[in-house]
Design a protein around this motif. Sequence first.
Motif, short mmCIF file in Angstrom:
data_model
loop_
_atom_site.label_atom_id
_atom_site.label_comp_id
_atom_site.label_asym_id
_atom_site.label_seq_id
_atom_site.Cartn_x
_atom_site.Cartn_y
_atom_site.Cartn_z
N TYR A 801 -4.91 -4.54 12.43
CA TYR A 801 -5.51 -3.48 11.79
C TYR A 801 -5.82 -3.79 10.10
CZ TYR A 801 -4.59 -0.26 15.52
OH TYR A 801 -4.82 0.32 16.65
N ILE A 802 -4.68 -4.44 9.81
CA ILE A 802 -4.75 -5.09 8.32
C ILE A 802 -5.69 -6.05 8.04
CG2 ILE A 802 -3.68 -6.27 6.44
CD1 ILE A 802 -1.13 -5.05 7.75
N THR A 803 -6.20 -6.93 9.20
CA THR A 803 -7.29 -7.75 9.08
C THR A 803 -8.62 -7.30 9.16
OG1 THR A 803 -5.98 -9.53 10.34
CG2 THR A 803 -8.30 -9.64 10.31
N VAL A 804 -8.57 -6.25 10.19
CA VAL A 804 -10.03 -5.58 10.21
C VAL A 804 -10.21 -4.50 8.94
CG1 VAL A 804 -11.10 -3.62 11.24
CG2 VAL A 804 -10.14 -5.31 12.81
N GLY A 805 -9.14 -3.90 8.47
CA GLY A 805 -9.29 -3.17 7.14
C GLY A 805 -10.00 -4.00 6.03
N PHE A 806 -9.26 -5.25 5.78
CA PHE A 806 -9.50 -5.79 4.54
C PHE A 806 -10.89 -6.67 4.74
CE2 PHE A 806 -9.64 -10.34 3.05
CZ PHE A 806 -9.62 -9.97 1.62
N PHE A 807 -11.08 -7.25 5.94
CA PHE A 807 -12.60 -7.90 6.04
C PHE A 807 -13.57 -6.92 6.21
CE2 PHE A 807 -9.94 -11.52 7.07
CZ PHE A 807 -10.30 -12.55 6.41
N LEU A 808 -13.57 -5.76 6.69
CA LEU A 808 -14.69 -4.73 6.72
C LEU A 808 -14.87 -4.15 5.34
CD1 LEU A 808 -14.08 -2.98 10.05
CD2 LEU A 808 -15.74 -4.37 9.30
N ALA A 809 -13.91 -3.92 4.49
CA ALA A 809 -14.05 -3.66 3.31
C ALA A 809 -14.96 -4.75 2.43
CB ALA A 809 -12.74 -3.16 2.22
N THR A 810 -14.45 -5.93 2.64
CA THR A 810 -15.18 -7.11 1.92
C THR A 810 -16.52 -7.24 2.47
OG1 THR A 810 -12.86 -8.20 1.96
CG2 THR A 810 -14.90 -9.70 1.49
N ILE A 811 -16.87 -6.99 3.76
CA ILE A 811 -18.07 -6.99 4.22
C ILE A 811 -19.11 -6.17 3.52
CG2 ILE A 811 -19.61 -6.35 6.21
CD1 ILE A 811 -17.27 -7.69 7.90
N MET A 812 -18.65 -4.75 3.44
CA MET A 812 -19.16 -3.77 2.79
C MET A 812 -19.60 -4.21 1.29
SD MET A 812 -20.14 -1.54 4.71
CE MET A 812 -20.55 -2.82 5.89
N ALA A 813 -18.40 -4.83 0.49
CA ALA A 813 -18.96 -4.99 -0.85
C ALA A 813 -19.78 -6.01 -0.76
CB ALA A 813 -17.35 -5.39 -1.38
N ALA A 814 -19.65 -7.29 0.05
CA ALA A 814 -20.38 -8.33 -0.08
C ALA A 814 -21.78 -8.21 0.27
CB ALA A 814 -19.90 -9.38 0.67
N SER A 815 -21.99 -7.47 1.16
CA SER A 815 -23.62 -7.08 1.65
C SER A 815 -24.16 -6.07 0.59
CB SER A 815 -23.35 -6.26 3.04
OG SER A 815 -22.50 -5.05 3.23
N ALA A 816 -23.42 -5.01 0.10
CA ALA A 816 -24.04 -4.53 -0.91
C ALA A 816 -24.14 -5.34 -2.13
CB ALA A 816 -23.08 -3.20 -1.35
N ALA A 817 -23.32 -6.20 -2.82
CA ALA A 817 -23.66 -6.99 -4.07
C ALA A 817 -24.63 -8.08 -3.56
CB ALA A 817 -22.29 -8.13 -4.12
N VAL A 818 -24.92 -8.52 -2.48
CA VAL A 818 -26.10 -9.35 -2.05
C VAL A 818 -27.33 -8.55 -2.08
CG1 VAL A 818 -27.37 -10.84 -0.18
CG2 VAL A 818 -24.58 -10.78 -0.66
N THR A 819 -27.36 -7.25 -1.53
CA THR A 819 -28.38 -6.56 -1.43
C THR A 819 -29.05 -6.17 -2.96
OG1 THR A 819 -27.78 -5.52 0.62
CG2 THR A 819 -29.38 -4.10 -0.70
N LEU A 820 -28.13 -5.80 -3.75
CA LEU A 820 -28.42 -5.20 -5.27
C LEU A 820 -28.75 -6.42 -6.20
CD1 LEU A 820 -26.01 -2.20 -5.48
CD2 LEU A 820 -28.36 -2.28 -4.84
N VAL A 821 -28.14 -7.53 -5.76
CA VAL A 821 -28.27 -8.65 -6.79
C VAL A 821 -29.32 -9.58 -6.21
CG1 VAL A 821 -27.14 -10.53 -8.02
CG2 VAL A 821 -25.92 -8.28 -7.77
N LEU A 822 -29.22 -10.13 -5.03
CA LEU A 822 -30.02 -11.09 -4.66
C LEU A 822 -31.49 -10.55 -4.13
CD1 LEU A 822 -30.32 -14.11 -3.99
CD2 LEU A 822 -29.43 -13.99 -1.91
N LEU A 823 -31.59 -9.47 -3.61
CA LEU A 823 -32.96 -9.17 -3.20
C LEU A 823 -33.66 -8.74 -4.13
CD1 LEU A 823 -32.43 -6.56 -0.09
CD2 LEU A 823 -33.46 -8.74 -0.12
N PRO A 824 -33.68 -8.24 -5.32
CA PRO A 824 -34.52 -7.98 -6.26
C PRO A 824 -34.89 -9.34 -6.74
CG PRO A 824 -32.65 -6.66 -6.77
CD PRO A 824 -32.06 -7.49 -5.56
#
Length: 843
Positions: A801-824
């Motif tokens: 549960y800890i593993t999934v919680g940490f990595f899913l939060a990281t996935i969301m942060a990473a994908s949002a960052a890539v979208t807002l920084v790299l896509l433009p």
Amino acid sequence: MKQFLLTFSMTKPKWIFIITLLLTAITGAMIPNIVVDTDPENMLAEDQSSRLYHNEVKDRFDLYDIIVVGAVNNSEQGIYNPRSLQAIKQLTDGIAEIEGVVAPDMMALSTVDNISQEGPGTIRFEWLMSEAPESQGEADWINQQVERLPLLQDTLASSDDKATAIYVPIIDKDESYRISQEIEALIGRLDSDDEYHITGLPVAEDTFGYQMFVQMGISAPLAALVIFILMWVFFRNLKFIAAPMIIAMATVIITMGLLIGMGFTVHIMSSMIPIFLMPIAVVDSIHIMSEFSDNYKPGRDRKEVIKEVIGHLFTPMLYTSVTSAVGFFSLLLTPIPPVQIFGAYVGFGILLAFLLTIIFIPAYLIALKPKALASLQTEAKQQGRLQKGLKKIGKGSLAASKLVTVLFMAVVALSIWGITQIQINDNPVRWFKADHKIRVADKVLNNHFAGTYDAYLVLEADESEAKETWMRAVNTIEDKSLKNEVITIMQNDNQLTTQLNQVMMLLEDKLFDATGEQAEVLEDLIMRADEARIKVAYFQRPEILHEIEQLQQALADSGYVGKSNSLADVVKTVTRELKTGQPKDFVIPNNQNGVAQALLQYQSSHRPQDLWHMVTKEYSSTAVWLQLTSGDNQDMTQVVEFVDQYFADNPLPEGVKAQWAGKSYLNMVWQDEMVAGMLDSLMSAFVVVLLMMIILFRSVLFGLLAMLPLSITILFIYGLIGWVGKDYDMPIAVLSSLTLGLSIDFAIHFLERAREIFKQTGDFKKTMVKMFEEPASAISRNAIVIAVGFTPLLFAPLVPYITVGFFLATIMAASAAVTLVLLPVALKGTRRWAFKPQDQAKI
């Protein structure tokens, strides 16, 4: 269909509420019928070959799942003292009375035989500790006897004399937790200062199931509370927050109710469905509520505003929901049933959340009073600080586009390196935190003993040649009556050895009255039947036992195995005592009759059934019991690879085959199948999502741009796993599809809105300015809601549960960052091809 649903929900809002309530109530009523299952064996399909063979071996050798209880005394005196041994005897007697324990097969100092020489050619079997010792001298005698018995040394008693173990076979592994609790209660009543530990894969798995059930009841409500608080921070409006929360709760209850109602057990993966769906289910409703509050002004027709908002958001919401669902549905391609169920129901839940959002939110907005509608406007005023930060990110990324590109290329390169460092490994005992009593017990007992993890190397000899040779002899019998009697015996359902014994008895009875040529024929048949019986008793042959002995020595020398026990060890022990009792006679006899005599003697012990745990009664198949100090898949893989290489260098005799069984081996098999299955599902889903993006945007370029955040996020997450040294285990394996399903959502919204805004402005710079207002704000809020929604898992006592919680939060942060920084930046570099030719002059 869209128009019909929208019209129905706005004209019949009460019906929408009633239908939603009834559906939630009906499915919710099924949840109390929940059945929890954490048996890793069920990670494999029921008809999977390794699982079938494992269960066949358990039946063939009458093997049970085992709980290991250890007592440790670290004093100078060690475990061999009257007080410690009295406590062990009391505990053993108490465990034997627990329902579900196979008492005759328990192994403890008080339940095993001491094998000694009573005189030349005479062997004595006596209980090693029929009564607890009263003096230190008696305790020392027990110690001396254990050291002479190789089957017990480092299995039942540690070579450092500090620990002893009780092996508790159980009828049903699903009762492991209950039995372990009863054992703990018995330990609590002992008059002993020794340390007691309980471990073993069955108790670890069943304990995990119990704690998983508790965790499931905590994590989902906590996630709901966290999401509620977070939305309150963002929107400060209870009426605004209520709608997404209703959608999330209904989605979770309906999905879990259907899963349980359809008879599926709740495994480790499916137990996480509520925590996955809770944050995902609120995303679309936040989009609709946010845009509605932006566009609605007092006096406007709310229905027209709703139609306008749904018109803007329906397509991107549909595609984000479908692509997310595809990511989870791709898990159906794995050969792991619990993972398939998890993927199917999360995918269903995502589509259900989309449908509920489309019909419930319009009905909800229609049902609100004008005063409540006006209060939604307060939401728009709460976003100033967030939007200021987003505008800086937008300007900064575009201004430093080359630097951004180089940085992301560096991240990709480092991620690829990290991926090469990933090690595939899992161990159910490590599903608990390091300070959990099962983890502590596992560490302590495996430091003292040869290992609490089991694997079985099963050797089987082909009986067909012996049977064919014998049946050719039967076909030469001229006496039709005798021939029919023999054939009738050979056609019964008994084992071949039993059939041959029955035939020999028949022939010997007839020989008693036979004379002349008839007697010669019968004697010849008896001789041929005996030859066939000897051939079938393959593992009574001294040369074969020598080969097993050499294999065991090779395993011991390899360091991969703590210890192995085999039929050869039994034969050598009994032979030693039949001869002189000295170490020089700890050998395998020179002929098959000597082996047979040793085994016959062993059958007169107090525990003759122990022999049949090692060999079948016709001696055509034998099991070498391997003890491992680790349950890691990597360690079991090393053992399998070592044995494969050993047999490549030292081929098995013709007609003999070797196969594996045991829980440690099964764990390795399902882990290997899961890795291969996850790779197939990821690649298939990746292609499907790419095609969907091309169809959605009607552009290959936009389709590839949409896949950019997803691809970089997948690489980054798995690179991170390699960097931090986290093993690729079951929760990590599932993250590939979760990354694929969730990471593309933000890209779809960003690209779709950018294209719409560009149509209005015809200017790339103005488009980017507007993109980092409401659209970027909505993306950021959703990323934060989903990421923070998983944070309750970080406080769980269970590692997956800890593993999934940490990595899913990281996935969301990473994908949002890539979208807002790299896509433009990517859009800037491809703007001449990304937008329509007639607008290029304005770019």
